[in-house]
Design an enzyme around this catalytic site. Structure first.
Site, PDB file in Angstrom:
ATOM      1  N   GLY A 174       3.973  -1.794  -3.873  1.00 33.10           N
ATOM      2  CA  GLY A 174       4.676  -2.813  -3.685  1.00 33.10           C
ATOM      3  C   GLY A 174       3.923  -3.884  -3.079  1.00 33.10           C
ATOM      4  NE  ARG A 175       0.850  -1.353   1.906  1.00 29.09           N
ATOM      5  CZ  ARG A 175       1.242  -0.316   1.680  1.00 29.09           C
ATOM      6  NH1 ARG A 175       2.602  -0.201   1.515  1.00 29.09           N
ATOM      7  NH2 ARG A 175       0.817   0.906   1.867  1.00 29.09           N
ATOM      8  CE  LYS A 198       5.646   1.234  -7.158  1.00 28.78           C
ATOM      9  NZ  LYS A 198       4.534   1.745  -6.264  1.00 28.78           N
ATOM     10  CE  LYS A 242      12.944   1.716   3.030  1.00 26.10           C
ATOM     11  NZ  LYS A 242      11.968   1.950   1.603  1.00 26.10           N
ATOM     12  CD  GLU A 302      16.864  -3.735   2.874  1.00 26.81           C
ATOM     13  OE1 GLU A 302      16.736  -2.758   2.131  1.00 26.81           O
ATOM     14  OE2 GLU A 302      16.242  -3.599   3.957  1.00 26.81           O
ATOM     15  CD  GLU A 340       4.957  -1.370   3.605  1.00 26.47           C
ATOM     16  OE1 GLU A 340       6.111  -1.748   4.190  1.00 26.47           O
ATOM     17  OE2 GLU A 340       5.045  -1.732   2.367  1.00 26.47           O
ATOM     18  CG  HIS A 385       1.231 -28.491  19.555  1.00 24.47           C
ATOM     19  ND1 HIS A 385       0.984 -29.073  20.455  1.00 24.47           N
ATOM     20  CD2 HIS A 385       0.494 -28.617  18.306  1.00 24.47           C
ATOM     21  CE1 HIS A 385       0.072 -30.111  19.836  1.00 24.47           C
ATOM     22  NE2 HIS A 385      -0.263 -29.781  18.655  1.00 24.47           N
TER      23      HIS A 385
HETATM   24  O1  LIG Z   1      10.213  -3.366  -4.398  1.00 27.60           O
HETATM   25  P1  LIG Z   1      11.202  -2.156  -3.568  1.00 27.60           P
HETATM   26  O2  LIG Z   1      11.049  -0.821  -4.146  1.00 27.60           O
HETATM   27  O3  LIG Z   1      12.569  -2.661  -3.621  1.00 27.60           O
HETATM   28  O4  LIG Z   1      10.498  -1.928  -2.252  1.00 27.60           O
HETATM   29  C1  LIG Z   1      10.377  -3.113  -1.526  1.00 27.60           C
HETATM   30  C2  LIG Z   1       9.551  -3.045  -0.215  1.00 27.60           C
HETATM   31  O5  LIG Z   1      10.125  -1.874   0.488  1.00 27.60           O
HETATM   32  C3  LIG Z   1       8.905  -1.128   1.014  1.00 27.60           C
HETATM   33  O6  LIG Z   1       8.847   0.352   0.282  1.00 27.60           O
HETATM   34  C4  LIG Z   1       9.273  -0.688   2.402  1.00 27.60           C
HETATM   35  O7  LIG Z   1      10.359  -0.686   2.947  1.00 27.60           O
HETATM   36  C5  LIG Z   1       7.580  -1.660   0.642  1.00 27.60           C
HETATM   37  O8  LIG Z   1       6.732  -1.009   0.668  1.00 27.60           O
HETATM   38  C6  LIG Z   1       8.242  -2.619  -0.534  1.00 27.60           C
HETATM   39  O9  LIG Z   1       7.409  -3.616  -0.753  1.00 27.60           O
END
Ligand SMILES: O=P(O)(O)OC[C@H]1O[C@](O)(CO)[C@@H](O)[C@@H]1O
Length: 543
Positions: A258-259, A198, A508, A204, A344, A375
């Protein structure tokens, strides 16, 4: 105006009454309990007759929902008011699946972008958009994390029988092992890479995207890389800076969290896997749940009911653990998806106005599919010190079940186990019952006395069961939307903002400060002794 008393305080008389009532007695005292505490709607059955509450407690929960403005809050969300106050944003993931509640401009831009990304998906599937050598793509790697990963991963797995497009792969963790494991064995010439973020600033995702880009370039050459890349993002400047052509960037807007973004271009991996038509059915399922949420009276409104169960568990019974157990192997990643959606969203401790929350909020969501979960951690659910509340999901049918002509055999076992577990959790088995059963098995008296306490089940452990017909795109859409609105209604009752996530920021920031110290350990002097010690330990050369 005097402050309203907390939910916990308002529910206390009912909690006190229920504390001394065992679920076994609640169930045996009321033959109508299932009818009283279950509803059907939107193709789903919701049964909360094994929750530890009575009709009076339920009425008081419904009263709280009315009194605390759940209906107004719902309408404000649907029509696009700026309900995400800390970020000054509207919350319009519902508009992504249709409906006429949202502002026209949002609906128009959504329709245009949906046409673009669904056409792209179908063109890739048909080979009309091909790889740089002109042959069709066979593999798609989606690079994203959190909301840009969990939804597509979960949905592609859930809808496996409907996946007839390129094979899908997901790369999320910054751990280089993940990149190695996903990319190794794939042919760059046959692979399309989607960079899903987003913000397009997530460490990452950008790290993995650079790695994947280099991996493509090694085989294809720099000039061809663009044909193997696409981006899903709200940040057009950053995708351009990364070198992704604008006709391969599929956007969404800041009113999509995002979620909550699986319904937007972030759903492209799913659309590639199942095709545009089935993706539309997925959206239609969610929209059906939105319409139900918008229109159904509170007492019959499934997301509201689920939220009130959540409030009861957390604030009346003071439970912390919430296990989500789909008796459906293909929903294996559904608990992880809900974990982000719920934790979240509602893992907050301050109210909208910045004052401390009056009540305990949020629960620890976890889960695994049944019967596997039985299990692993079910021992604790049955006999552990703390009570964990369960949501059990199960279909009447499994899509395509017919292994060696044994259709139905597996599913009968699956259903029997789901029902047995929630029954065992609710009723338990008393010491007397255990003794009698052991005597019936012919066990000697001294052995009975020694072992009976270990083999006794306290019971009185709540669960809610959700029954659906079969796990198809429409049903999946409904289930997700059900939980989205449940989480939202809880946040309204707790007066917290479900749509920001400031709690992920500090870590972060600190990672950025620590990174240089891993190259130059002298910089570690600035940190606390524990962090300093761990930096030194991690940088130690092998003995
Ligand atoms: O889509 P992006 O901006 O890479 O963010 C990834 C995820 O990181 C977050 O901001 C949390 O670390 C989430 O809310 C989001 O889904």
């Amino acid at each position: 105006m005097p402050e309203q008393s907390s939910l916990t305080a308002q529910l206390k008389p009912h909690a006190d009454r229920m504390r001394v009532a065992h679920l076994r007695d609640l169930l045996s005292a009321d033959p109508e309990r299932f009818e009283r505490f279950s509803r059907t709607g939107c193709g789903l059955l919701l049964d909360w007759s094994k929750e530890k509450l009575d009709a009076v407690a339920w009425e008081s929960l419904l009263h709280l929902a009315r009194e605390r403005g759940v209906e107004n809050a719902r309408d404000a969300m649907l029509r696009g008011d700026l309900i995400n106050g800390t970020e000054g944003r509207a919350v319009l993931h519902t508009a992504l699946r249709g409906g006429n509640w949202a502002p026209t401009q949002a609906l128009q831009e959504i329709a245009l972008e949906k046409t673009r990304f669904l056409r792209f998906a179908d063109d890739i599937r048909a080979g009309a958009i091909a790889a740089s050598d002109g042959a069709p793509f066979e593999h798609v790697v989606n690079i994203g994390i959190g909301g840009s990963d969990l939804g597509p991963v979960m949905a592609v797995r859930a809808l496996a029988p409907f996946c007839d497009g390129p094979s899908m792969h997901f790369l999320s963790n910054v751990d280089g092992a993940h990149a190695i494991d996903v990319l190794d064995g794939l042919d760059p010439r046959r692979t399309l890479v989607l960079v899903a973020s987003k913000t397009f600033t997530t460490l990452e995702t950008l790290t993995n995207a650079q790695t994947a880009r280099a991996w493509l370039a090694e085989t294809l050459g720099e000039g061809q890389v663009g044909q193997h890349l696409a981006a899903l993002s709200t940040n057009a400047d950053a995708t351009a800076a990364f070198g992704i052509q604008s006709d391969r960037v599929f956007g969404f807007w800041d009113y999509v969290g995002g979620r909550y973004s699986l319904w937007s271009a972030i759903g492209l991996p799913l659309a590639l896997a199942i095709g545009a038509e089935r993706f539309e059915a997925f959206l239609a399922g969610a929209h059906a749940m939105d319409a139900h949420f918008a229109d159904a009276p509170l007492a019959d409104n499934m997301p509201v009911i689920l939220a009130l169960i959540g409030i009861w568990r957390r604030n009346a019974l003071a439970l912390v653990g919430h296990a989500v157990i789909p008796y459906e192997e293909r929903l294996a990643r559904f608990p992880a998806y809900l974990q982000q959606m719920d934790m979240e969203s509602n893992g907050k401790s301050v109210r909208m106005d910045g004052s401390p929350a009056q009540d305990a909020t949020g629960m620890m969501v976890f889960g695994e599919p049944g019967t596997n979960a039985q299990h692993s951690f079910f021992q604790l659910c049955h006999q552990g010190h703390d009570v964990v509340a369960l949501d059990v999901l199960i279909g009447r049918r499994v899509v395509g079940e017919a292994v060696s002509g044994r259709a139905g055999v597996h599913h009968t076992h699956l259903m029997a186990n789901a029902l047995a577990q929630t029954r065992a959790l609710a009723l338990g088995r008393t010491l007397e019952e255990t003794r009698a059963e052991m005597a019936h098995e012919g066990i000697a008296l001294d052995e009975i006395e020694r072992l009976a306490p270990h083999r006794t089940f306290p019971g009185d452990r709540p669960s809610t069961t959700i029954v659906y017909d079969q796990l198809d795109p429409e049903t999946l859409g409904k289930l997700i939307a059900l939980y989205e609105h449940k989480v939202f209604v809880e946040s309204v009752l707790w007066d917290i903002n479900a749509f920001d996530q400031w709690g992920v920021e500090l870590g972060k920031q600190l990672a950025k400060q620590i990174t240089p110290a891993l190259a130059d350990p002298r910089l570690a002097a600035a940190f606390d002794p524990s962090t300093r010690g761990l930096i030194e330990a991690l940088l130690q050369k092998e003995e």
